[in-house]
Design a protein around this motif. Structure first.
Motif, short mmCIF file in Angstrom:
data_model
loop_
_atom_site.label_atom_id
_atom_site.label_comp_id
_atom_site.label_asym_id
_atom_site.label_seq_id
_atom_site.Cartn_x
_atom_site.Cartn_y
_atom_site.Cartn_z
N TYR A 135 -7.77 -33.87 -13.00
CA TYR A 135 -6.68 -33.02 -13.48
C TYR A 135 -5.51 -33.82 -14.02
O TYR A 135 -4.80 -33.36 -14.92
CB TYR A 135 -6.27 -32.01 -12.40
CG TYR A 135 -7.10 -30.77 -12.59
CD1 TYR A 135 -8.43 -30.74 -12.15
CD2 TYR A 135 -6.62 -29.68 -13.31
CE1 TYR A 135 -9.24 -29.65 -12.41
CE2 TYR A 135 -7.43 -28.58 -13.57
CZ TYR A 135 -8.74 -28.57 -13.12
OH TYR A 135 -9.53 -27.50 -13.40
N SER A 141 -4.41 -32.96 -17.75
CA SER A 141 -3.01 -32.65 -17.94
C SER A 141 -2.39 -33.57 -18.99
O SER A 141 -1.71 -33.13 -19.91
CB SER A 141 -2.32 -32.82 -16.59
OG SER A 141 -1.25 -31.97 -16.47
N ASN A 177 -9.53 -20.17 -19.07
CA ASN A 177 -8.62 -19.37 -18.25
C ASN A 177 -7.26 -19.37 -18.95
O ASN A 177 -6.56 -20.37 -18.95
CB ASN A 177 -8.54 -19.99 -16.85
CG ASN A 177 -7.54 -19.30 -15.96
OD1 ASN A 177 -6.73 -18.49 -16.42
ND2 ASN A 177 -7.58 -19.63 -14.68
N TYR A 181 -4.47 -18.17 -18.23
CA TYR A 181 -3.28 -18.29 -17.39
C TYR A 181 -3.04 -19.71 -16.94
O TYR A 181 -2.10 -20.00 -16.21
CB TYR A 181 -3.37 -17.35 -16.18
CG TYR A 181 -3.41 -15.91 -16.60
CD1 TYR A 181 -2.32 -15.36 -17.29
CD2 TYR A 181 -4.51 -15.12 -16.38
CE1 TYR A 181 -2.34 -14.04 -17.72
CE2 TYR A 181 -4.56 -13.80 -16.79
CZ TYR A 181 -3.47 -13.27 -17.46
OH TYR A 181 -3.50 -11.98 -17.89
N GLU A 182 -3.92 -20.57 -17.34
CA GLU A 182 -3.84 -21.95 -16.87
C GLU A 182 -3.60 -22.83 -18.09
O GLU A 182 -4.38 -22.79 -19.05
CB GLU A 182 -5.17 -22.31 -16.17
CG GLU A 182 -5.38 -23.75 -15.89
CD GLU A 182 -4.31 -24.33 -15.01
OE1 GLU A 182 -3.94 -23.68 -14.02
OE2 GLU A 182 -3.83 -25.44 -15.33
N ARG A 183 -2.52 -23.58 -18.05
CA ARG A 183 -2.15 -24.46 -19.16
C ARG A 183 -3.33 -25.34 -19.58
O ARG A 183 -3.50 -25.66 -20.76
CB ARG A 183 -0.98 -25.34 -18.72
CG ARG A 183 -0.37 -26.22 -19.79
CD ARG A 183 0.92 -26.86 -19.29
NE ARG A 183 0.66 -27.75 -18.14
CZ ARG A 183 0.36 -29.03 -18.25
NH1 ARG A 183 0.26 -29.60 -19.43
NH2 ARG A 183 0.16 -29.78 -17.16
N SER A 225 -8.39 -23.81 -13.89
CA SER A 225 -7.46 -24.21 -12.83
C SER A 225 -8.12 -25.17 -11.84
O SER A 225 -9.34 -25.26 -11.74
CB SER A 225 -6.94 -22.98 -12.09
OG SER A 225 -7.96 -22.48 -11.25
N TYR A 226 -7.26 -25.86 -11.12
CA TYR A 226 -7.74 -26.78 -10.09
C TYR A 226 -8.56 -26.02 -9.06
O TYR A 226 -9.61 -26.48 -8.62
CB TYR A 226 -6.54 -27.47 -9.45
CG TYR A 226 -6.91 -28.56 -8.47
CD1 TYR A 226 -7.58 -29.71 -8.90
CD2 TYR A 226 -6.58 -28.44 -7.12
CE1 TYR A 226 -7.92 -30.71 -8.00
CE2 TYR A 226 -6.91 -29.45 -6.22
CZ TYR A 226 -7.59 -30.57 -6.66
OH TYR A 226 -7.92 -31.55 -5.78
N GLU A 227 -8.08 -24.81 -8.71
CA GLU A 227 -8.81 -24.01 -7.73
C GLU A 227 -10.19 -23.63 -8.27
O GLU A 227 -11.17 -23.66 -7.53
CB GLU A 227 -8.01 -22.75 -7.39
CG GLU A 227 -8.60 -21.99 -6.21
CD GLU A 227 -7.83 -20.70 -5.90
OE1 GLU A 227 -6.80 -20.80 -5.23
OE2 GLU A 227 -8.30 -19.63 -6.34
N GLN A 228 -10.25 -23.31 -9.57
CA GLN A 228 -11.56 -23.02 -10.17
C GLN A 228 -12.49 -24.23 -10.05
O GLN A 228 -13.68 -24.11 -9.78
CB GLN A 228 -11.40 -22.65 -11.66
CG GLN A 228 -10.82 -21.26 -11.89
CD GLN A 228 -10.66 -20.96 -13.38
OE1 GLN A 228 -9.83 -21.58 -14.05
NE2 GLN A 228 -11.45 -20.03 -13.90
N SER A 229 -11.92 -25.43 -10.25
CA SER A 229 -12.73 -26.64 -10.16
C SER A 229 -13.22 -26.89 -8.74
O SER A 229 -14.36 -27.29 -8.52
CB SER A 229 -11.94 -27.86 -10.65
OG SER A 229 -11.90 -27.85 -12.06
N TYR A 270 2.66 -23.07 -23.12
CA TYR A 270 1.99 -24.32 -22.77
C TYR A 270 2.44 -25.45 -23.69
O TYR A 270 2.58 -26.60 -23.28
CB TYR A 270 0.46 -24.15 -22.82
CG TYR A 270 -0.03 -23.04 -21.91
CD1 TYR A 270 0.67 -22.72 -20.74
CD2 TYR A 270 -1.18 -22.30 -22.19
CE1 TYR A 270 0.25 -21.70 -19.90
CE2 TYR A 270 -1.61 -21.29 -21.36
CZ TYR A 270 -0.89 -20.98 -20.22
OH TYR A 270 -1.30 -19.97 -19.39
#
Lengths: 753, 753
Positions: free
Chosen positions: B77, B81, B289, B291-293, B297-301, B411
């Motif tokens: 990430y 990022s 996603n 909603y994720e820049r 998302s990290y949670e998805q990963s 973003y």
């Protein structure tokens, strides 16, 4: 010009004692029988035509040591001392440097060898000197003391000059007054420092049957008879007079003018003195002091310095007539009996009062006061002068030659007592001392830029190189330094390039290290700080660690650094490979501190014996450290079932330490020749993969009898050191020492053989 | 093979969650009106054919961000990022990256630009795809998640294999089971992560009038219809089936096989899977996603990772029939209404239980638990799924394009909030962040070797370079580093080379410094530690110091270092010249913290306003520091007759600090263009005299309107810095920022334009 007033007006008193000091010291190479050495100039000094420090004077056997100008007498003596170490370690083992001004046993006039250099002009010049003065006179040796004021002083002194010629005039005025008054008053220094009361029969029979203060300063010595034909009242006069002497063929060359005070300017031609001014003055009347290893004591230098300052600071100045009188007084003093009072005692006392005044006005350190006090005492008690002391010792010793041999031998032995140190520079790291020593020997023009930072500058045939810490040079890149400073990065690069490194993990917190314990619970590991110093914070688990032992090891490692490594422990022996310029120049086995029993002595006695080795010292002042008898050693003994007072069986070896660091009393064995080529090859390739010219690689090798192959590499590399210690390879417990500093010099200057 | 048992037998559970993670993320460049950008791939990314991180996919307007494989999701990430920062800062200022999988407003099919590269084969391939699927389908973007187990895990897992083929079989077995069970169960991820409920009319009118979970995963999306013709029961079968599809011209090339799980081995040819084994698997079914820049998302990963581990750890395995059923379930799930419960809710709950079990067996961190908990909640409450949230927001926002534009703009703005930071690498020094950013932009293959040590590795067209601290490279020698680290040595070298440095003395003890007070009692001096940090321990005497002030200054300086320097104080302004590769690339004027009055606001208010500048931050986390309102500032104000609540007249400037360091709130003004060439020339020559390619020279210049000449040098150099800060030149208070990190890259890689 009232120089004193000008100095006062400009408030320059605090600068005045600062200066630039240089010493040139001649000395004959002499056999152990006291005869002139007939060998050539030692090859160890390399190409004589480039050597700035060790030259030959008239004769092939007459060494001339030249210190580079230094900003203090202290530094001057560091250099003089270091050069003596270098010379004594380089000349033939059967030879010494003769400690007297008057020669050792000379062969027949015709057998005295003139210097053997390639420059034919130099040889011709010497032949003419030989014809004019006789070779034997040329063999008298002495000390020249070169002095100039500091740049800062001169700069401030001439700052308000309206034009350049005025600045040059002012500068010349200073050195001319100094020279005039020196010539007028030098007899006092001859009284105090005269040290040639006698000569050997092979020199001359003239003047036999009595002693003198200084044969060298007397008409029997070596000096031009025409110095009174050179004026010191102006630079113009000085230049004209010397040029006339050459034109009239009284002198072969300008440099043949051997006045006690010689003005030196830019280049060799005296006429430059007019255009560029005087830069320093060379004072040439000093005998070798045989009681001083360096030929001229520090106290003598202090007194000379103060004497020179006084020659400027005193109100009196000297006319040409007075100079002639002064030279006469000097000759008379030289011829006086060493035990007699000076004929000019009262004037001497006045002169010392002047010196005392200078000392006070310029606020000089206490050491100068001591030098004046000692001079005062000698003026009253002639038996305390050097010449008188020599005469007394001649009686005790038996003969001039005996005395000279004994003193010369002592001075030579001094150079071998601690062959790993370079006297004068003992405060520097040993590797730097060795590098410095090799540089001075090879004739690199050397500047110690910073003692505490181990920073040296070299120049040879115009090529400048800087070296820090003995082997950090322009040949390595700054990034290769930082690559090796970072163990993780080093391993990463070596691994990607296909070399063997221990598998491991890096952790930045105790928590993360502990959470990964399951990775390490079934294999031998080493836990260590990412940056290690002397093995601190390292735990070795030859068996997989329990959780609590692992946790404790992590805690210990984190005490030393913010990151730790947990790596596979590799069973085997660790060897240090030093790579210099793509070649393995040394391989060293280091073993933990240990002793081997003889069936009668105790562990403590065996340690004591081992510690008496000249290479063993304390606190990194020697290549090997003495074994300590502390708690760790006691514990280690206990684990093996012994105490310090246990008697060991013959051949029984016990270890006092677990770690093999030299710094905790470890042994060193050179393995350079025995190590299999395949490992050396791997080491060279790893250095190349890291992009580095100088490195110390630590390889664990389980079995050195097996070569390393690509399929079955026989090693694991655990570290690459960017600044490997070099002294530990030069002086080893077992095997042949390896001179690595010389290899560094060859890397920087491939033309030096 | 019972893989689970094999892992347990070898006690490999602690290794199992370690792996190598990579993400590929597509996204359309879109205008501010929501239309597909028709501009070319941004030139800022340099030569596309070498760029490892920013590529174009089917269309010239379709960016593909590729992270290099990382050992943890965290690092993954950081990269994702950072790449988003780089992309958002490099694309046209009028463009954004479209945050949805379903395209923005598309032009007519014929106007969609295919990638413009030099490789004709690549273009032909895209033309065939366009012909086969239609260009519009190719514009659907998504996320690919690449996963492999860690080397250590695989190594330990195959260690006891009797032959290489057995090792390869074991490895393949792991990834095949993972892929089979993934294909069987992927519907759950589509339920949770599906985020393409709608498309714009310009894409297609198919399916209009209702919402879906994932158009992309549905038959309306983009996928091969023949994935059920490829077997996952063995690698041999997998390879044969894909090769057959190509032979039969169903696929143009092997890479056209777009199964949701693609086995990847050595090189591009699938047949290599048999010879060398599977190295990683590419999972391709993930929607962007919005909603994720970062698009995922990290949670998805985390959930995806756990899902993949579970696919191996679970006892069940999937036959070809079951895989077919799984794919059908996935299509059905994709077509479901976002607000409806899943048709397979019960199976989903069982699957989450399996994941819970894996999590416990492998002792995974708490974040995984949170991801599972959140998934469980969404399974019960479909309105919490991504697709449902999007549908709700569509209503609020007005349209799909409006929502996409708003999110995409947000973003993009994020990348400019702190343009001096590189998100993901904010813990590194600012200069390193900027260098990293330029390297990623230019397409250097980059490895962060050590975050805390600021150690980077670059590779470009086979040439490897290492950089530490932003500008320490292979182009500088290790000795030049140490020369600059030692002020005395630096001055010595510059002086001998003929450049201007302040006259001064070095002292190693208070006593020696005090004894030389007379040297300094009549001129302005600076007393400073030999090694300075942020100006600590420096005393400036613009008038000659009294003895007691001098003594106090010496004491303060010795508190910082073992040696101090007493130097002439030079009146004038200090400028920082940065030389890179023999050229002055930046000149900076630094001034002490100050504010300028406006006739109405107080000092405190003026400070507050100044501190609100986006470049001002705290503790070296921004190019400029906020001005403090501490005791020193208060005292400084008082000396000028003010307090913090004093109102300043219009134009009145007051200083809050004496020193001009940026670190104490100082101002910076770029002077690169205005500085006279003669000073720049001197700076370049000084860098050459020091033998250094990168340096920051501090010059005091009394009058920059006068050029510097050899006769009348207009400067004095007080310091040479081996690792000059670069960020302070990039982001200045006044003038044009200078990108120095780019210059470092050009020095290392001259072929990069």
């Amino acid at each position: 010009m009232n120089l004193k007033q000008m100095i006062k007006d400009r408030q320059l008193e605090p600068y005045m004692h600062k200066g630039s000091f240089g010493i040139e010291k001649e000395g004959l190479r002499t056999t152990s029988q006291g005869e002139l050495a007939m060998t050539g100039h030692p090859e160890g000094f390399g190409d004589r035509s480039h050597h700035p420090y060790v030259q030959t004077d008239f004769s092939e056997s007459q060494l001339e040591l030249v210190t580079p100008p230094q900003e203090s007498l202290n530094q001057q003596y560091q250099w003089l001392s270091a050069l003596h170490d270098v010379v004594n370690r380089t000349i033939d083992s059967e030879e010494i440097v003769w400690p007297f001004s008057m020669p050792c046993i000379l062969p027949a006039e015709s057998d005295i060898p003139i210097i053997k250099v390639s420059n034919q002009g130099e040889i011709e010049y010497r032949k003419q000197l030989a014809a004019k003065y006789g070779k034997k006179k040329q063999m008298i040796s002495g000390v020249h003391f070169n002095f100039s004021f500091s740049e800062a002083f001169i700069e401030a002194f001439i700052k308000d000059a309206r034009q350049e010629s005025e600045a040059i005039d002012r500068c010349n005025a200073l050195y001319l007054k100094m020279s005039r008054n020196f010539l007028r008053n030098q007899w006092l220094l001859t009284y105090l420092f005269g040290a040639s009361p006698v000569s050997h029969a092979s020199y001359s029979s003239e003047g036999e049957g009595r002693y003198y203060r200084s044969i060298r300063n007397s008409p029997m010595g070596y000096h031009n008879a025409f110095s009174n034909r050179v004026s010191y009242q102006s630079v113009e006069g000085y230049v004209k007079d010397i040029e006339t002497l050459v034109t009239e063929d009284v002198l072969t060359e300008e440099r043949e003018y051997y006045g006690s005070a010689r003005l030196r300017g830019k280049g060799k031609a005296v006429k430059n003195l007019m255009k560029y001014g005087t830069r320093y003055v060379e004072f040439r009347s000093f005998d070798l002091n045989p009681y001083e290893r360096l030929g001229f004591s520090y106290e003598q230098s202090l007194l000379t310095h103060l004497f020179l300052l006084t020659m400027v600071w005193m109100d009196k100045d000297s006319s040409s007539e007075e100079i002639k009188r002064g030279e006469k007084m000097n000759r008379e003093t030289a011829l006086e009996d060493p035990f007699s009072l000076s004929a000019f005692k009262d004037e001497g006392a006045q002169l010392l009062n002047e010196m005392q005044k200078t000392l006070k006005d310029l606020n000089l350190p206490a050491a100068y006061q001591e030098a004046v006090d000692s001079a005062r005492e000698q003026l009253l008690s002639p038996e305390k002068t050097l010449s008188a002391r020599i005469v007394k010792d001649l009686g005790k010793e038996g003969s001039f030659i005996q005395l000279g041999l004994r003193l010369g031998m002592n001075y030579k032995e001094h150079a071998f007592e601690k062959p790993f140190l370079l006297t004068g520079f003992e405060d520097m790291e040993m590797s730097t001392q060795l590098l410095l020593s090799d540089a001075l020997k090879s004739g690199l023009e050397t500047t110690v830029l910073d003692v505490s930072d181990q920073f040296l500058k070299f120049e040879y045939m115009g090529k400048v190189e800087y070296v820090k810490n003995g082997n950090m040079t322009s040949h390595d890149s700054t990034i290769s330094h930082w690559i090796m400073a970072n163990k993780t990065v080093t391993k990463n690069i070596l691994k990607r390039a296909g070399y063997q490194v221990p598998r491991g993990e890096e952790f930045a917190s105790v928590e993360s290290a502990l959470s990964q314990y399951p990775l390490f619970n079934s294999r031998p590991v080493v836990v260590k700080p990412k940056t290690t110093n002397y093995g601190l914070g390292i735990s070795i688990f030859r068996q997989p660690p329990t959780y609590s032992n692992y946790a404790e090891a992590c805690r210990l490692a984190f005490e030393e650094d913010g990151s730790i490594l947990v790596e596979d422990y590799i069973e085997g022996t660790e060897y240090r490979f030093v790579v210099i310029d793509d070649k393995v120049e040394a391989v060293l086995l280091r073993e933990p501190a240990n002793v081997i029993g003889d069936g009668s002595r105790t562990v403590a006695e065996l340690i004591q014996e081992k510690n008496s080795h000249p290479y063993r010292g304390e606190k990194h002042r020697a290549p090997l450290e003495k074994i300590k008898m502390g708690e760790i050693e006691q514990l280690m003994l206990k684990e093996q079932g012994f105490q310090f007072d246990s008697v060991l069986e013959k051949g029984q070896r016990v270890f006092l330490r677990e770690n093999s660091n030299i710094s905790t009393g470890g042994d060193s064995t050179d393995m350079t020749d025995t190590m299999h080529e395949s490992y050396k090859q791997a080491a060279v390739e790893m250095a190349q993969a890291l992009g580095v010219k100088v490195t110390g690689l630590d390889l664990i090798i389980p079995d050195i009898t097996q070569p390393s192959t690509e399929e079955k590499p026989g090693y694991v590399t655990i570290e690459a050191n960017f600044n490997p210690a070099m002294h530990m390879h030069a002086f080893v417990q077992k095997g042949t020492g390896r001179n690595l500093t010389e290899k560094v010099i060859r890397m920087l200057y491939p033309s030096i053989k």
